[in-house]
Scaffold this motif. Structure first.
Motif, PDB file in Angstrom:
ATOM      1  N   ASP A 131     -23.688   8.311 -22.115  1.00  2.00           N
ATOM      2  CA  ASP A 131     -24.663   9.189 -21.968  1.00  2.00           C
ATOM      3  C   ASP A 131     -25.361   9.432 -23.281  1.00  2.00           C
ATOM      4  OD1 ASP A 131     -23.227  11.502 -19.360  1.00  2.00           O
ATOM      5  OD2 ASP A 131     -24.132   9.717 -19.508  1.00  2.00           O
ATOM      6  N   SER A 132     -26.470   9.965 -23.157  1.00  5.94           N
ATOM      7  CA  SER A 132     -27.180  10.222 -24.360  1.00  5.94           C
ATOM      8  C   SER A 132     -27.323  11.731 -24.660  1.00  5.94           C
ATOM      9  CB  SER A 132     -28.711   9.679 -24.345  1.00  5.94           C
ATOM     10  OG  SER A 132     -28.754   8.356 -24.295  1.00  5.94           O
ATOM     11  N   ARG A 133     -27.547  12.200 -25.919  1.00  2.00           N
ATOM     12  CA  ARG A 133     -27.545  13.452 -26.184  1.00  2.00           C
ATOM     13  C   ARG A 133     -28.277  13.681 -27.700  1.00  2.00           C
ATOM     14  NH1 ARG A 133     -25.489  17.669 -22.946  1.00  2.00           N
ATOM     15  NH2 ARG A 133     -25.102  19.333 -23.817  1.00  2.00           N
ATOM     16  N   ARG A 134     -29.124  14.745 -27.522  1.00  6.72           N
ATOM     17  CA  ARG A 134     -30.007  15.064 -28.682  1.00  6.72           C
ATOM     18  C   ARG A 134     -29.482  16.208 -29.213  1.00  6.72           C
ATOM     19  NH1 ARG A 134     -36.310  15.897 -29.903  1.00  6.72           N
ATOM     20  NH2 ARG A 134     -35.757  17.919 -28.898  1.00  6.72           N
ATOM     21  N   LEU A 135     -29.036  16.076 -30.654  1.00 12.99           N
ATOM     22  CA  LEU A 135     -28.613  17.247 -31.398  1.00 12.99           C
ATOM     23  C   LEU A 135     -29.974  17.842 -32.254  1.00 12.99           C
ATOM     24  CD1 LEU A 135     -25.008  16.057 -32.813  1.00 12.99           C
ATOM     25  CD2 LEU A 135     -25.819  17.304 -30.633  1.00 12.99           C
ATOM     26  N   SER A 136     -30.014  19.010 -32.374  1.00  7.22           N
ATOM     27  CA  SER A 136     -31.129  19.763 -33.289  1.00  7.22           C
ATOM     28  C   SER A 136     -30.569  20.496 -34.401  1.00  7.22           C
ATOM     29  CB  SER A 136     -32.124  20.484 -32.206  1.00  7.22           C
ATOM     30  OG  SER A 136     -32.609  19.620 -31.188  1.00  7.22           O
ATOM     31  N   CYS A 137     -31.158  20.599 -35.363  1.00  8.32           N
ATOM     32  CA  CYS A 137     -30.754  21.347 -36.396  1.00  8.32           C
ATOM     33  C   CYS A 137     -32.113  22.145 -37.014  1.00  8.32           C
ATOM     34  CB  CYS A 137     -30.053  20.535 -37.550  1.00  8.32           C
ATOM     35  SG  CYS A 137     -29.794  21.444 -38.920  1.00  8.32           S
ATOM     36  N   ILE A 138     -31.971  23.525 -36.876  1.00  7.47           N
ATOM     37  CA  ILE A 138     -33.108  24.095 -37.221  1.00  7.47           C
ATOM     38  C   ILE A 138     -32.978  24.809 -38.828  1.00  7.47           C
ATOM     39  CG2 ILE A 138     -32.577  26.275 -35.924  1.00  7.47           C
ATOM     40  CD1 ILE A 138     -35.834  26.793 -35.988  1.00  7.47           C
ATOM     41  N   ALA A 139     -33.763  24.858 -39.648  1.00  7.47           N
ATOM     42  CA  ALA A 139     -33.661  25.358 -40.943  1.00  7.47           C
ATOM     43  C   ALA A 139     -34.602  26.437 -41.194  1.00  7.47           C
ATOM     44  CB  ALA A 139     -33.875  24.232 -41.842  1.00  7.47           C
ATOM     45  N   SER A 140     -33.950  27.438 -41.935  1.00  6.19           N
ATOM     46  CA  SER A 140     -34.730  28.709 -42.205  1.00  6.19           C
ATOM     47  C   SER A 140     -34.582  28.943 -43.531  1.00  6.19           C
ATOM     48  CB  SER A 140     -34.409  29.759 -41.262  1.00  6.19           C
ATOM     49  OG  SER A 140     -32.930  30.104 -41.540  1.00  6.19           O
TER      50      SER A 140
END
Length: 125
Positions: free
Chosen positions: A15-24
Motif C-alpha cells: 500500500d501507499s501512505r502519505r505522511l504530513s508534517c505541519i509547522a508553526s
C-alpha cells in the motif's frame, strides 16, 4: 518551531501512505527538514531529508519508494510512501533544522533542533 506529524495508520504491504508534517511558529522557507522513524526495539533512524534548495536525500532502504516534498507556502512537509513493507513499521517523526545555518540537510538526528510527536505507521504482511 512546533511540528505535528499526521497520516499514519494501519496499512497492508504494498500500500501507499502519505505522511504530513505541519509547522508553526516559523516559516519553513529557510529550514532543512528531515523525516525519521523508530521501530520497536530499535534506535531512531533518519530516512530522508529535504534542504532549503529542495534537494533531497534518501537512505537506501526507502530510496525509490518514498518521496519527500515541501510546501513552504503552507508550512507543510510530506513523505509519500509507496510499496510499503512490514519493515517500514515504525513511529515516524518530522524534524527541522532551524538554527545550524547549514544549507544542506542531514539524516543525522544531531542536525535537528525541533521534533514533532510522531505518527505510527504499521504495515501488515
Amino acid at each position: 518551531v512546533q511540528l505535528q506529524a499526521s497520516g499514519g495508520g494501519l496499512v497492508q504491504a504494498g500500500d501507499s501512505r502519505r505522511l504530513s508534517c505541519i509547522a508553526s511558529g516559523r516559516t519553513l522557507d529557510y529550514i532543512n527538514i528531515g523525516w525519521f522513524r523508530q521501530a520497536p526495539g530499535k534506535e531512531r533512524e533518519g530516512i530522508s531529508c529535504i534542504s532549503i534548495d529542495r534537494s533531497t536525500y534518501y537512505v537506501d532502504s526507502v530510496k525509490g519508494r518514498f518521496t519527500i516534498s515541501r510546501d513552504n507556502a503552507k508550512n507543510m512537509v510530506y513523505l509519500q510512501m509507496n510499496n510499503l513493507k512490514p519493515e517500514d513499521t515504525a513511529v515516524y517523526y518530522c524534524a527541522t533544522d532551524s538554527t545550524s545555518g547549514r544549507n544542506k540537510c542531514t539524516i543525522f538526528a544531531w542536525g535537528y533542533d525541533s521534533w514533532g510527536q510522531g505518527t505510527q505507521v504499521t504495515v501488515s504482511s
